[in-house]
Design a protein around this motif. Structure first.
Motif, PDB file in Angstrom:
ATOM      1  N   ALA A   2       0.834  -1.201   0.000  1.00 54.84           N
ATOM      2  CA  ALA A   2       0.000   0.000   0.000  1.00 54.84           C
ATOM      3  C   ALA A   2       0.874   1.258   0.000  1.00 54.84           C
ATOM      4  O   ALA A   2       1.854   1.337   0.739  1.00 54.84           O
ATOM      5  CB  ALA A   2      -0.915  -0.006   1.213  1.00 54.84           C
ATOM      6  N   THR A   3       0.504   2.220  -0.826  1.00 54.27           N
ATOM      7  CA  THR A   3       1.228   3.489  -0.903  1.00 54.27           C
ATOM      8  C   THR A   3       0.267   4.629  -0.600  1.00 54.27           C
ATOM      9  O   THR A   3      -0.841   4.679  -1.135  1.00 54.27           O
ATOM     10  CB  THR A   3       1.825   3.695  -2.317  1.00 54.27           C
ATOM     11  OG1 THR A   3       2.737   2.632  -2.588  1.00 54.27           O
ATOM     12  CG2 THR A   3       2.558   5.027  -2.393  1.00 54.27           C
ATOM     13  N   GLY A  54      -1.033   1.034  -9.871  1.00 53.42           N
ATOM     14  CA  GLY A  54      -1.749   0.072  -9.051  1.00 53.42           C
ATOM     15  C   GLY A  54      -3.240   0.270  -9.139  1.00 53.42           C
ATOM     16  O   GLY A  54      -3.774   0.612 -10.196  1.00 53.42           O
ATOM     17  N   VAL A  55      -3.914   0.080  -8.007  1.00 55.05           N
ATOM     18  CA  VAL A  55      -5.360   0.194  -7.920  1.00 55.05           C
ATOM     19  C   VAL A  55      -5.708   1.057  -6.715  1.00 55.05           C
ATOM     20  O   VAL A  55      -5.104   0.923  -5.647  1.00 55.05           O
ATOM     21  CB  VAL A  55      -6.026  -1.202  -7.790  1.00 55.05           C
ATOM     22  CG1 VAL A  55      -7.529  -1.060  -7.550  1.00 55.05           C
ATOM     23  CG2 VAL A  55      -5.771  -2.035  -9.031  1.00 55.05           C
ATOM     24  N   ILE A  56      -6.672   1.953  -6.893  1.00 56.32           N
ATOM     25  CA  ILE A  56      -7.118   2.786  -5.777  1.00 56.32           C
ATOM     26  C   ILE A  56      -7.803   1.903  -4.741  1.00 56.32           C
ATOM     27  O   ILE A  56      -8.815   1.255  -5.035  1.00 56.32           O
ATOM     28  CB  ILE A  56      -8.088   3.883  -6.240  1.00 56.32           C
ATOM     29  CG1 ILE A  56      -7.446   4.766  -7.318  1.00 56.32           C
ATOM     30  CG2 ILE A  56      -8.549   4.733  -5.060  1.00 56.32           C
ATOM     31  CD1 ILE A  56      -6.260   5.551  -6.831  1.00 56.32           C
ATOM     32  N   ALA A  57      -7.249   1.860  -3.535  1.00 52.25           N
ATOM     33  CA  ALA A  57      -7.834   1.027  -2.483  1.00 52.25           C
ATOM     34  C   ALA A  57      -8.949   1.755  -1.752  1.00 52.25           C
ATOM     35  O   ALA A  57     -10.036   1.204  -1.537  1.00 52.25           O
ATOM     36  CB  ALA A  57      -6.756   0.604  -1.485  1.00 52.25           C
ATOM     37  N   GLY A  70       0.435  17.873   2.856  1.00 52.05           N
ATOM     38  CA  GLY A  70       1.000  16.731   3.557  1.00 52.05           C
ATOM     39  C   GLY A  70      -0.017  15.777   4.138  1.00 52.05           C
ATOM     40  O   GLY A  70       0.341  14.669   4.557  1.00 52.05           O
ATOM     41  N   SER A  71      -1.294  16.154   4.171  1.00 53.26           N
ATOM     42  CA  SER A  71      -2.307  15.266   4.746  1.00 53.26           C
ATOM     43  C   SER A  71      -2.644  14.132   3.786  1.00 53.26           C
ATOM     44  O   SER A  71      -2.457  14.228   2.571  1.00 53.26           O
ATOM     45  CB  SER A  71      -3.569  16.051   5.101  1.00 53.26           C
ATOM     46  OG  SER A  71      -4.116  16.672   3.959  1.00 53.26           O
ATOM     47  N   LEU A  72      -3.173  13.040   4.319  1.00 49.86           N
ATOM     48  CA  LEU A  72      -3.445  11.823   3.555  1.00 49.86           C
ATOM     49  C   LEU A  72      -4.717  11.972   2.723  1.00 49.86           C
ATOM     50  O   LEU A  72      -5.766  12.370   3.229  1.00 49.86           O
ATOM     51  CB  LEU A  72      -3.582  10.631   4.503  1.00 49.86           C
ATOM     52  CG  LEU A  72      -3.812   9.251   3.872  1.00 49.86           C
ATOM     53  CD1 LEU A  72      -2.649   8.881   2.966  1.00 49.86           C
ATOM     54  CD2 LEU A  72      -4.005   8.208   4.958  1.00 49.86           C
ATOM     55  N   LEU A  73      -4.603  11.641   1.437  1.00 55.53           N
ATOM     56  CA  LEU A  73      -5.746  11.709   0.531  1.00 55.53           C
ATOM     57  C   LEU A  73      -6.331  10.336   0.216  1.00 55.53           C
ATOM     58  O   LEU A  73      -7.539  10.134   0.252  1.00 55.53           O
ATOM     59  CB  LEU A  73      -5.338  12.386  -0.782  1.00 55.53           C
ATOM     60  CG  LEU A  73      -5.040  13.881  -0.775  1.00 55.53           C
ATOM     61  CD1 LEU A  73      -4.609  14.319  -2.161  1.00 55.53           C
ATOM     62  CD2 LEU A  73      -6.252  14.664  -0.324  1.00 55.53           C
ATOM     63  N   ALA A  74      -5.458   9.392  -0.144  1.00 53.11           N
ATOM     64  CA  ALA A  74      -5.934   8.088  -0.608  1.00 53.11           C
ATOM     65  C   ALA A  74      -4.849   7.038  -0.417  1.00 53.11           C
ATOM     66  O   ALA A  74      -3.690   7.356  -0.134  1.00 53.11           O
ATOM     67  CB  ALA A  74      -6.352   8.163  -2.075  1.00 53.11           C
ATOM     68  N   ILE A  75      -5.251   5.779  -0.587  1.00 55.35           N
ATOM     69  CA  ILE A  75      -4.331   4.643  -0.538  1.00 55.35           C
ATOM     70  C   ILE A  75      -4.352   3.957  -1.889  1.00 55.35           C
ATOM     71  O   ILE A  75      -5.420   3.662  -2.436  1.00 55.35           O
ATOM     72  CB  ILE A  75      -4.726   3.626   0.554  1.00 55.35           C
ATOM     73  CG1 ILE A  75      -4.752   4.298   1.931  1.00 55.35           C
ATOM     74  CG2 ILE A  75      -3.763   2.439   0.554  1.00 55.35           C
ATOM     75  CD1 ILE A  75      -3.406   4.767   2.419  1.00 55.35           C
ATOM     76  N   VAL A  76      -3.155   3.716  -2.448  1.00 55.51           N
ATOM     77  CA  VAL A  76      -3.028   2.994  -3.707  1.00 55.51           C
ATOM     78  C   VAL A  76      -2.344   1.664  -3.432  1.00 55.51           C
ATOM     79  O   VAL A  76      -1.272   1.611  -2.821  1.00 55.51           O
ATOM     80  CB  VAL A  76      -2.209   3.803  -4.742  1.00 55.51           C
ATOM     81  CG1 VAL A  76      -2.018   2.982  -6.017  1.00 55.51           C
ATOM     82  CG2 VAL A  76      -2.897   5.118  -5.059  1.00 55.51           C
ATOM     83  N   GLU A  77      -2.979   0.575  -3.879  1.00 55.83           N
ATOM     84  CA  GLU A  77      -2.402  -0.755  -3.745  1.00 55.83           C
ATOM     85  C   GLU A  77      -1.583  -1.039  -5.004  1.00 55.83           C
ATOM     86  O   GLU A  77      -2.125  -1.084  -6.113  1.00 55.83           O
ATOM     87  CB  GLU A  77      -3.508  -1.796  -3.592  1.00 55.83           C
ATOM     88  CG  GLU A  77      -3.006  -3.166  -3.135  1.00 55.83           C
ATOM     89  CD  GLU A  77      -2.598  -3.171  -1.677  1.00 55.83           C
ATOM     90  OE1 GLU A  77      -1.817  -4.060  -1.303  1.00 55.83           O
ATOM     91  OE2 GLU A  77      -3.061  -2.291  -0.919  1.00 55.83           O
ATOM     92  N   GLU A  78      -0.296  -1.185  -4.837  1.00 59.03           N
ATOM     93  CA  GLU A  78       0.583  -1.378  -5.986  1.00 59.03           C
ATOM     94  C   GLU A  78       0.363  -2.727  -6.658  1.00 59.03           C
ATOM     95  O   GLU A  78       0.002  -3.714  -6.022  1.00 59.03           O
ATOM     96  CB  GLU A  78       2.051  -1.272  -5.557  1.00 59.03           C
ATOM     97  CG  GLU A  78       2.453   0.093  -5.056  1.00 59.03           C
ATOM     98  CD  GLU A  78       3.930   0.169  -4.751  1.00 59.03           C
ATOM     99  OE1 GLU A  78       4.723  -0.281  -5.606  1.00 59.03           O
ATOM    100  OE2 GLU A  78       4.288   0.662  -3.667  1.00 59.03           O
ATOM    101  N   GLY A  79       0.572  -2.751  -7.968  1.00 61.54           N
ATOM    102  CA  GLY A  79       0.617  -4.011  -8.714  1.00 61.54           C
ATOM    103  C   GLY A  79      -0.697  -4.484  -9.255  1.00 61.54           C
ATOM    104  O   GLY A  79      -0.826  -4.812 -10.423  1.00 61.54           O
ATOM    105  N   GLY A  80      -1.746  -4.555  -8.452  1.00 56.50           N
ATOM    106  CA  GLY A  80      -3.003  -5.097  -8.929  1.00 56.50           C
ATOM    107  C   GLY A  80      -4.130  -4.747  -8.009  1.00 56.50           C
ATOM    108  O   GLY A  80      -4.021  -3.863  -7.159  1.00 56.50           O
ATOM    109  N   ALA A  81      -5.248  -5.480  -8.148  1.00 55.59           N
ATOM    110  CA  ALA A  81      -6.415  -5.182  -7.338  1.00 55.59           C
ATOM    111  C   ALA A  81      -6.125  -5.457  -5.881  1.00 55.59           C
ATOM    112  O   ALA A  81      -5.477  -6.448  -5.540  1.00 55.59           O
ATOM    113  CB  ALA A  81      -7.602  -6.036  -7.806  1.00 55.59           C
TER     114      ALA A  81
END
Length: 413
Positions: A2-3, A54-57, A70-81
């Motif tokens: 997760a990124t 990747g995919v938007i988690a 600097g605040s958190l917007l979203a989580i991206v799962e690298e590579g695939g679903a």
């Protein structure tokens, strides 16, 4: 893996923004550096790219929320679903799969188009208001996105089409409001619109605003454009417009009356030996004023190219903070919308703004005879705290004379 996607640095003195729209939803695939969200600052819209493919988690904030740098917007799962990242992502993936199957079964000509058209709030309201199908409209914005102008143009084309061309499969038109029915709609102001409101009201309260008027015979400029428009376009790849004439005329006036090109900083007056002209441009989210720098050192063609470039960037929503910062004098052309006369408001910390208006044939006295000439009203609003009436009137008179006799701009008179 997760990124995290965070709010990037937004520019000098800008510490927060509002989530304008999500360009990618949970479960959507995204490439590295592909925009996933649009942030509205107090100056421009800023797109936030994904740092990885990747995919938007999941989204961590909603449209309309205010976020800081600097605040958190979203989580991206690298590579695939993402694996078991919540019911929302699972439902989104399932819906996409079902939609894909439906398209394959239908085998319609429109199946190749993106069924989930990305629309800003303004565009979405326009679609609802005009009752058009956004999937049938070709977007002219960045990456093919729809703009409000695209929707309005499509609605006009639809209204102009003969009734006989409407097919039985056309979507039914929205039901007209019942006679006597009164409707209201509440729409939250965008951050840009809020900032515009605050700055304009602040200018009225802080500055000692006054406006002086004059009228201008546009005959010489119109004749010059008509005589050289083809050669100009062939050599420079841009049309010869009115704005370059007024920008250069303003440079002539500001050189002779430097206080009109100055600003107030505390108890000091700051004079500029250069002319950076802020040009008011209409954008989908409101009025913006990008800056054409060192206009006094530019040619007519360079001015026209710079203004056209900013106009395209404003329409596409790609103006940057750097494009908007600075400016020593503003030119606002309300004439393109049909305005006959207005009292423009200065753009702080600047001290003056030139308002242009529509050109119309009017009877005027020339050498003792009444003739018909293409005339335009000019308005110069200024901060009376640092600009005296004599200086303002003199500056506007110099601009008028330069437009009526463009040779003055060439020989510096």
């Amino acid at each position: 893996m997760a990124t995290e996607v965070t709010v990037p640095t937004l520019g000098e003195s800008v510490t927060e923004a509002t989530i304008g729209e999500w360009l990618k939803q949970p479960g959507d695939a995204v490439a590295a550096d592909e925009p996933i969200a649009s942030l509205e600052t107090d100056k421009v819209a800023v797109e936030v790219p994904s740092p990885v493919a990747g995919v938007i988690a999941e989204h961590k904030v909603a449209v309309g929320d205010t976020v800081e740098v600097g605040s958190l917007l979203a989580i991206v799962e690298e590579g695939g679903a993402p694996a078991a990242k919540g019911e929302d992502a699972g439902r989104a993936a399932k819906q996409r799969e079902e939609g894909k199957e439906d398209q394959e079964e239908a085998a319609a000509p429109a199946a190749s188009s993106d069924s989930s058209v990305t629309m800003s709030p303004a565009v979405r309201r326009a679609v609802i208001e005009h009752g058009v199908d956004p999937t049938t409209i070709k977007g002219t914005g960045k990456d093919g996105r729809l703009t409000k102008e695209d929707v309005v143009a499509a609605a006009k084309a639809k209204d102009a089409a003969p009734a006989s061309t409407q097919t039985a499969t056309s979507a039914p038109a929205p039901a007209p409001a019942a006679k006597g029915e009164r409707r209201e709609e509440r729409v939250k102001m965008t951050r840009l619109r809020q900032t515009i409101a605050k700055r304009l009201k602040g200018a009225q309260e802080e500055a000692a605003l006054l406006t002086t008027f004059n009228d201008c015979d546009m005959t010489a400029v119109i004749e010059a454009r008509e005589a050289y428009k083809d050669l100009f376009a062939k050599k420079h790849g841009i049309k010869l417009g009115f704005m370059s004439f007024f920008a250069k005329a303003a440079c002539l006036a500001l050189k002779d009356v430097p206080s009109v090109n100055a600003k107030l900083d505390g108890d000091e007056i700051v004079y500029h030996d250069y002319v950076d002209v802020s040009v008011a441009v209409s954008a989908p989210n409101g009025l913006v004023v990008p800056v054409v720098r060192s206009v006094d050192q530019m040619s007519f063609a360079e001015v026209e190219l710079a203004i056209a470039g900013y106009g395209n960037k404003a329409k596409e929503g790609t103006l940057t903070m750097q494009d908007m910062q600075g400016g020593t004098f503003t030119i606002s052309n309300g004439g393109v919308f049909g305005s006959l006369m207005s009292t423009p408001i200065i753009n702080p910390p600047q001290s003056a703004v030139l308002g242009l208006h529509r050109i119309e044939d009017r009877p005027v006295a020339v050498n003792g005879e009444v003739v018909i000439r293409p005339m335009m009203y000019l308005a110069l609003s200024y901060d009376h705290r640092i600009i005296d009436g004599r200086e303002a009137v003199t500056a506007l008179k110099i601009m008028k004379e330069a437009i009526e006799d463009p040779m003055r701009m060439l020989i510096d008179l």
